[in-house]
Scaffold this active site. Sequence first.
Site, PDB file in Angstrom:
ATOM      1  N   CYS A 106     -26.235 103.238 132.451  1.00 14.41           N
ATOM      2  CA  CYS A 106     -25.008 103.984 132.730  1.00 14.41           C
ATOM      3  C   CYS A 106     -24.389 103.471 134.038  1.00 14.41           C
ATOM      4  CB  CYS A 106     -25.324 105.469 132.895  1.00 14.41           C
ATOM      5  SG  CYS A 106     -26.192 106.155 131.492  1.00 14.41           S
ATOM      6  N   ARG A 115     -22.787  96.868 131.998  1.00 17.34           N
ATOM      7  CA  ARG A 115     -24.052  97.610 131.886  1.00 17.34           C
ATOM      8  C   ARG A 115     -24.221  98.180 130.492  1.00 17.34           C
ATOM      9  NH1 ARG A 115     -25.604  98.931 137.385  1.00 17.34           N
ATOM     10  NH2 ARG A 115     -26.813 100.735 136.765  1.00 17.34           N
ATOM     11  N   TRP A 143     -24.575 105.307 128.658  1.00 19.82           N
ATOM     12  CA  TRP A 143     -25.347 104.570 127.643  1.00 19.82           C
ATOM     13  C   TRP A 143     -26.344 105.609 127.120  1.00 19.82           C
ATOM     14  CZ3 TRP A 143     -30.225 102.987 126.345  1.00 19.82           C
ATOM     15  CH2 TRP A 143     -30.310 101.908 125.463  1.00 19.82           C
ATOM     16  N   GLU A 200     -51.939  87.966 134.801  1.00 22.59           N
ATOM     17  CA  GLU A 200     -50.557  87.974 135.306  1.00 22.59           C
ATOM     18  C   GLU A 200     -50.544  87.998 136.830  1.00 22.59           C
ATOM     19  OE1 GLU A 200     -47.694  87.348 134.498  1.00 22.59           O
ATOM     20  OE2 GLU A 200     -46.339  88.439 135.818  1.00 22.59           O
ATOM     21  N   GLU A 230     -47.798  81.000 141.356  1.00 25.99           N
ATOM     22  CA  GLU A 230     -46.452  80.398 141.227  1.00 25.99           C
ATOM     23  C   GLU A 230     -45.565  80.744 142.419  1.00 25.99           C
ATOM     24  OE1 GLU A 230     -44.043  81.748 137.968  1.00 25.99           O
ATOM     25  OE2 GLU A 230     -44.775  83.783 138.083  1.00 25.99           O
ATOM     26  N   HIS A 240     -71.225  86.039 134.179  1.00 24.13           N
ATOM     27  CA  HIS A 240     -71.424  84.832 133.346  1.00 24.13           C
ATOM     28  C   HIS A 240     -70.888  83.584 134.026  1.00 24.13           C
ATOM     29  CE1 HIS A 240     -72.711  87.445 130.079  1.00 24.13           C
ATOM     30  NE2 HIS A 240     -71.720  88.234 130.439  1.00 24.13           N
ATOM     31  N   LYS A 298     -36.458  78.599 135.752  1.00 28.57           N
ATOM     32  CA  LYS A 298     -36.417  79.952 135.197  1.00 28.57           C
ATOM     33  C   LYS A 298     -36.647  79.912 133.690  1.00 28.57           C
ATOM     34  CE  LYS A 298     -36.003  84.323 134.952  1.00 28.57           C
ATOM     35  NZ  LYS A 298     -37.203  85.106 135.367  1.00 28.57           N
TER      36      LYS A 298
HETATM   37  C1  AGP Z   1     -43.202  83.940 134.822  1.00 33.58           C
HETATM   38  O1  AGP Z   1     -43.286  84.440 136.162  1.00 33.58           O
HETATM   39  C2  AGP Z   1     -42.995  82.459 134.804  1.00 33.58           C
HETATM   40  N1  AGP Z   1     -41.822  82.120 135.512  1.00 33.58           N
HETATM   41  C3  AGP Z   1     -43.131  81.826 133.423  1.00 33.58           C
HETATM   42  O2  AGP Z   1     -44.496  81.867 133.109  1.00 33.58           O
HETATM   43  C4  AGP Z   1     -42.356  82.475 132.257  1.00 33.58           C
HETATM   44  O3  AGP Z   1     -42.901  83.729 131.960  1.00 33.58           O
HETATM   45  C5  AGP Z   1     -42.526  81.569 131.025  1.00 33.58           C
HETATM   46  O4  AGP Z   1     -41.956  80.310 131.324  1.00 33.58           O
HETATM   47  C6  AGP Z   1     -41.870  82.136 129.765  1.00 33.58           C
HETATM   48  O5  AGP Z   1     -40.497  82.235 129.955  1.00 33.58           O
HETATM   49  P1  AGP Z   1     -39.649  83.083 128.881  1.00 33.58           P
HETATM   50  O6  AGP Z   1     -40.138  84.484 128.940  1.00 33.58           O
HETATM   51  O7  AGP Z   1     -38.219  82.943 129.314  1.00 33.58           O
HETATM   52  O8  AGP Z   1     -39.894  82.487 127.518  1.00 33.58           O
END
Ligand code: AGP
Length: 607
Positions: free
Chosen positions: A2, A27, A74, A479, A486, A502, A602
């Site tokens: 919204c 939005r 929304w 994660e 990264e 293990h 990205k």
């Molecule tokens: C996540 O922090 C990373 N930048 C990378 O692992 C990302 O998740 C992966 O490249 C998948 O990208 P996507 O979700 O756009 O497919």
Amino acid sequence: MCGIVGVLGSGSIAGSIVDALKRLEYRGYDSAGVATLENGKLERRRAEGKLKNLEAKLAAAPLLGSIGIGHTRWATHGKPTETNAHPHASRGLAVVHNGIIENFKALREELAAKGYAFATQTDSEIAAFVVEDELAKGKSPAEAVHAGLKRLRGAFALVYLFEGENNLLIGARQGAPLAVGYGDGEMYLGSDALALAPFTDRVAYLEEGDWVVVRREGADIRDASGKPVQRRIQRSPAGSLLAEKGNYRHFMAKEIHEQPEVVGHTLAHYVDMAAMRLKPFAWPVDPKTLGRISIVGCGTAYFAGLVGKYWIERFARLPVEIDVASECRYREAPVERNGLTIVISQSGETADTLASLRYVKDNGSKTVGVVNVPTSSIARLTDAAAPTLAGPEIGVASTKAFTCQLAAMACLAISLGRARGAIDEAREAALLAELVLTPGLLAEALKLEPAAETVAHAIARARDVLYLGRGTAYPLALEGALKLKELSYIHAEGYPAGELKHGPIALIDEAMPVIVIAPRDAVFEKTVSNMQEVAARGGRLVLIGEKHAAEEAAVAIEHVLAMPDMGANFAPIVYAAPIQMLAYHTAVIMGKDADQPRNLAKSVTVE
Ligand code: AGP
């Protein structure tokens, strides 16, 4: 999501409010409205559909007031009708609301018992009646809003307008953004600087828990306790508006803090919040005919899929096979004709994931895309869309997309469970009631940021870091390790806590931080014993868990990130926040570029 606008102007402002709302159309919305004071009396114009319908109503019956609020809705609770459109009003006030009020059912019963008559199916109407209820106790508008906010739970932003108060707006931020705009003899409130651009480029952003009393002379910003606070006024030049970072140093930080709002909106896409049941989902194949499900993704999206595997197998009793996308087609994974593959991707353009999608489709699988960019290649190629509504994610490291992927996977798992008769209506309602608390719990978890920064100082000197978790906390360990790697370039590994003995236990020494992710779930005691094994060997423990978990563990723990008490089923959505903040602050302390880490893109559109 919204959109909210409030204006304390010097002339007729209804048209300006609509212009500002047009800047919030990105939005997404399905109804809109404006309320102003006409000679001190509240007047509203509301319309279903797009802003042009609202403009037609204003042309037919103009509003001339110089103070008002506006909203693009929304729909989350209740259909997108004029009746459900904001602003909502009760005796003497009107309110506009963005987000989700989780305890609206209990408040609705409490207020109905006091004689309040509800005109809509929305949770937003509650925000009006709660403050009216406080006004009825003799409080001033500011006192009434402050008291009313304490009765609301969830992730939301609000702006109130009061009959007879021609120089007063009151706004609040609790999990969804709200900005204050400073003009010359005029003042403004808006969901973001974009909405305020037609009026001013001088903007201050409320922080979590802030509320603000706005008059034409200025803004009196208070924190949740009511203490006056200062929020920096910054120039928001038009060119940067679309890619604004708000109060944040990096997009990643902003996107971490957007999670309560966008997870709420993703959930609202799948859940009928009023009825507390799932909206129908058009599976491309009858789930009852399935013998198993496949999931593919890369990186963080893959880890979201791994959590989804646990949920689908738990709630739908359906075996799940999960592949890193770059392995799926090269190992010639057997594909079931008319089987089902869930493809997860934030960008919807990742080459390996797209190639896997094509591979499974060519071999006869039906597909569902959990994708954040609806116009992307993967979104367009899958048979059914299960969108995440995270909004644009600018930071290379995936944060809000991850938690929205988890929210979508949780809903898909429950949907599969219902379709296959593995869970009944009552269990569906119970699971959803637990799931819709996650936006508010995320807002709580984000308050741990100072503590996470302290832990980051300890991690920043480490050469290696080990993350441990069991059950759905195991993918979170993976994660967490990925985020740290990264962003800070420190080597980190995620491991199932039960695997410690293990092999990895040989790594334990006083130099390596061991980060244990331990929600209070069925395997909590097992994880506590793993912590005791680490402590017995002089390891450096960091616990991400509920406060009393540390006491129960009765071992030397260097740092505790004390999470809010919560049900265990959907802990990964909330426990993602501390692991993201840990990685972010470690990177900042080490002088790394948190938004653009070295070597990373990205969206990896090449193999
Ligand atoms: C996540 O922090 C990373 N930048 C990378 O692992 C990302 O998740 C992966 O490249 C998948 O990208 P996507 O979700 O756009 O497919």
